[in-house]
Design a protein around this motif. Structure first.
Motif, PDB file in Angstrom:
ATOM      1  N   ALA A  18       0.830  -1.207   0.000  1.00 33.90           N
ATOM      2  CA  ALA A  18       0.000   0.000   0.000  1.00 33.90           C
ATOM      3  C   ALA A  18       0.868   1.262   0.000  1.00 33.90           C
ATOM      4  N   ALA A  19       1.933   1.266   0.785  1.00 30.35           N
ATOM      5  CA  ALA A  19       2.842   2.416   0.824  1.00 30.35           C
ATOM      6  C   ALA A  19       3.531   2.602  -0.521  1.00 30.35           C
ATOM      7  N   LEU A  20       3.902   1.497  -1.156  1.00 33.31           N
ATOM      8  CA  LEU A  20       4.535   1.578  -2.469  1.00 33.31           C
ATOM      9  C   LEU A  20       3.578   2.184  -3.502  1.00 33.31           C
ATOM     10  N   ALA A  21       2.339   1.730  -3.512  1.00 34.00           N
ATOM     11  CA  ALA A  21       1.364   2.251  -4.470  1.00 34.00           C
ATOM     12  C   ALA A  21       1.073   3.731  -4.207  1.00 34.00           C
ATOM     13  N   THR A  22       0.897   4.079  -2.929  1.00 38.69           N
ATOM     14  CA  THR A  22       0.625   5.482  -2.590  1.00 38.69           C
ATOM     15  C   THR A  22       1.810   6.369  -2.951  1.00 38.69           C
ATOM     16  N   VAL A  25       1.886   6.868  -6.725  1.00 38.85           N
ATOM     17  CA  VAL A  25       0.843   7.813  -7.158  1.00 38.85           C
ATOM     18  C   VAL A  25       1.250   9.243  -6.825  1.00 38.85           C
ATOM     19  N   LEU A  26       1.779   9.480  -5.624  1.00 35.00           N
ATOM     20  CA  LEU A  26       2.216  10.823  -5.243  1.00 35.00           C
ATOM     21  C   LEU A  26       3.346  11.326  -6.146  1.00 35.00           C
ATOM     22  N   CYS A  27       4.285  10.436  -6.480  1.00 38.42           N
ATOM     23  CA  CYS A  27       5.383  10.859  -7.370  1.00 38.42           C
ATOM     24  C   CYS A  27       4.848  11.220  -8.758  1.00 38.42           C
ATOM     25  N   VAL A  28       3.902  10.453  -9.261  1.00 45.56           N
ATOM     26  CA  VAL A  28       3.326  10.754 -10.568  1.00 45.56           C
ATOM     27  C   VAL A  28       2.562  12.075 -10.523  1.00 45.56           C
ATOM     28  N   LEU A  29       1.790  12.297  -9.467  1.00 47.49           N
ATOM     29  CA  LEU A  29       1.074  13.568  -9.328  1.00 47.49           C
ATOM     30  C   LEU A  29       2.042  14.745  -9.205  1.00 47.49           C
ATOM     31  N   GLN A  43       6.857  25.385  -9.116  1.00 47.66           N
ATOM     32  CA  GLN A  43       7.067  23.938  -9.083  1.00 47.66           C
ATOM     33  C   GLN A  43       7.347  23.438  -7.675  1.00 47.66           C
ATOM     34  N   LEU A  44       7.879  24.300  -6.829  1.00 53.30           N
ATOM     35  CA  LEU A  44       8.284  23.918  -5.478  1.00 53.30           C
ATOM     36  C   LEU A  44       7.135  23.356  -4.637  1.00 53.30           C
ATOM     37  N   PRO A  45       5.924  23.914  -4.668  1.00 51.43           N
ATOM     38  CA  PRO A  45       4.839  23.313  -3.877  1.00 51.43           C
ATOM     39  C   PRO A  45       4.526  21.870  -4.289  1.00 51.43           C
ATOM     40  N   TYR A  46       4.586  21.576  -5.574  1.00 47.58           N
ATOM     41  CA  TYR A  46       4.344  20.200  -6.018  1.00 47.58           C
ATOM     42  C   TYR A  46       5.450  19.263  -5.535  1.00 47.58           C
ATOM     43  N   LEU A  47       6.664  19.783  -5.580  1.00 51.22           N
ATOM     44  CA  LEU A  47       7.801  19.003  -5.122  1.00 51.22           C
ATOM     45  C   LEU A  47       7.669  18.688  -3.631  1.00 51.22           C
ATOM     46  N   ALA A  48       7.301  19.689  -2.839  1.00 53.38           N
ATOM     47  CA  ALA A  48       7.209  19.514  -1.388  1.00 53.38           C
ATOM     48  C   ALA A  48       5.991  18.704  -0.978  1.00 53.38           C
ATOM     49  N   SER A  49       4.873  18.866  -1.693  1.00 51.11           N
ATOM     50  CA  SER A  49       3.646  18.207  -1.254  1.00 51.11           C
ATOM     51  C   SER A  49       3.444  16.824  -1.847  1.00 51.11           C
ATOM     52  N   CYS A  50       4.069  16.509  -2.957  1.00 46.97           N
ATOM     53  CA  CYS A  50       3.833  15.213  -3.602  1.00 46.97           C
ATOM     54  C   CYS A  50       5.087  14.376  -3.799  1.00 46.97           C
ATOM     55  N   VAL A  52       8.389  14.567  -2.711  1.00 52.31           N
ATOM     56  CA  VAL A  52       9.217  14.172  -1.559  1.00 52.31           C
ATOM     57  C   VAL A  52       8.480  13.161  -0.676  1.00 52.31           C
ATOM     58  N   PRO A  53       7.204  13.390  -0.291  1.00 50.42           N
ATOM     59  CA  PRO A  53       6.515  12.357   0.492  1.00 50.42           C
ATOM     60  C   PRO A  53       6.341  11.053  -0.288  1.00 50.42           C
ATOM     61  N   GLY A  54       6.143  11.154  -1.601  1.00 50.26           N
ATOM     62  CA  GLY A  54       6.026   9.942  -2.417  1.00 50.26           C
ATOM     63  C   GLY A  54       7.311   9.137  -2.400  1.00 50.26           C
ATOM     64  N   ALA A  55       8.440   9.813  -2.520  1.00 52.55           N
ATOM     65  CA  ALA A  55       9.722   9.123  -2.473  1.00 52.55           C
ATOM     66  C   ALA A  55       9.953   8.504  -1.095  1.00 52.55           C
ATOM     67  N   ALA A  56       9.559   9.220  -0.032  1.00 54.01           N
ATOM     68  CA  ALA A  56       9.703   8.678   1.324  1.00 54.01           C
ATOM     69  C   ALA A  56       8.831   7.435   1.506  1.00 54.01           C
ATOM     70  N   LEU A  57       7.623   7.462   0.958  1.00 57.40           N
ATOM     71  CA  LEU A  57       6.753   6.282   1.047  1.00 57.40           C
ATOM     72  C   LEU A  57       7.324   5.101   0.264  1.00 57.40           C
ATOM     73  N   ILE A  58       7.942   5.370  -0.865  1.00 58.67           N
ATOM     74  CA  ILE A  58       8.553   4.282  -1.642  1.00 58.67           C
ATOM     75  C   ILE A  58       9.708   3.661  -0.853  1.00 58.67           C
ATOM     76  N   ILE A  59      10.514   4.475  -0.189  1.00 54.36           N
ATOM     77  CA  ILE A  59      11.620   3.946   0.629  1.00 54.36           C
ATOM     78  C   ILE A  59      11.069   3.146   1.802  1.00 54.36           C
ATOM     79  N   ALA A  60      10.028   3.684   2.471  1.00 55.00           N
ATOM     80  CA  ALA A  60       9.414   2.955   3.585  1.00 55.00           C
ATOM     81  C   ALA A  60       8.822   1.633   3.113  1.00 55.00           C
TER      82      ALA A  60
END
Length: 185
Positions: A18-22, A25-29, A43-50, A52-60
């Motif tokens: 589930a974390a990988l899928a989420t 999706v966040l990285c694609v968004l 571009q910075l708000p998209y980077l910070a809100s989608c 970076v958290p998407g990459a962190a979820l993929i690592i987790a």
């Protein structure tokens, strides 16, 4: 035992997927939002809100999936080990369908020349081997051989070997000779 451990492993695996899928999706968004903006400050708000958290979820997710797979493998290894060393009739049966008996119960100890272990005479590792020799108590005292992990001979089994009874009788005979020689003198 296996089902209890699998109940602990499966939620970890599902959470990882589930974390990988989420995260994906966040990285694609985030990528889609960044690609539509011309200026870096937009571009910075998209980077910070989608992104970076998407990459962190993929690592987790990678950590959770690795842990879950390792726990699943450990469960399988424990199950196989349990089948290997099962001695209860309910746990395992032999190939003929009869109930499995304890691995070895004999009090006689044997060793194979050049080997590193000492075994009970009915241990499957030495049973039927003509080159197996009785264990000498001097070899056991020297520490050259270790007990077999399959038949698990104990130190009390040493006294039942042919060389074993002579060792305890020897020291017991010496003190009995002392008082008899004192009575004679």
């Amino acid at each position: 035992m296996r089902t209890a451990r699998l109940r602990n492993v499966r939620p970890v695996l599902w959470t990882g997927w589930a974390a990988l899928a989420t995260g994906a999706v966040l990285c694609v968004l985030g990528w889609y939002g960044i690609s539509g903006e011309r200026y870096a400050e937009r571009q910075l708000p998209y980077l910070a809100s989608c992104t970076v958290p998407g990459a962190a979820l993929i690592i987790a997710a990678a950590v959770l999936l690795t842990h879950g797979r390792n726990a699943l493998a450990a469960t399988r290894v424990e199950e196989l080990y349990g089948l290997l060393v099962a001695t209860d009739p309910e746990d395992a049966t032999s190939a003929e369908g009869t109930a499995a008996a304890p691995v070895a119960v004999s009090g006689d100890l044997l060793m194979v020349p050049g080997g590193t272990l000492w075994h009970r005479a009915d241990c499957p590792l030495v049973a039927g081997k003509p080159e197996a020799l009785p264990v000498d108590s001097r070899v056991l005292a020297g520490g050259d051989l270790a007990p077999c992990p399959i038949c698990e001979p104990t130190a009390s089994d040493e006294s039942t070997t042919p060389a074993g009874p002579t060792a305890p009788d020897g020291p017991a005979a010496a003190p009995s000779d002392g008082p008899s020689s004192g009575a004679a003198g």
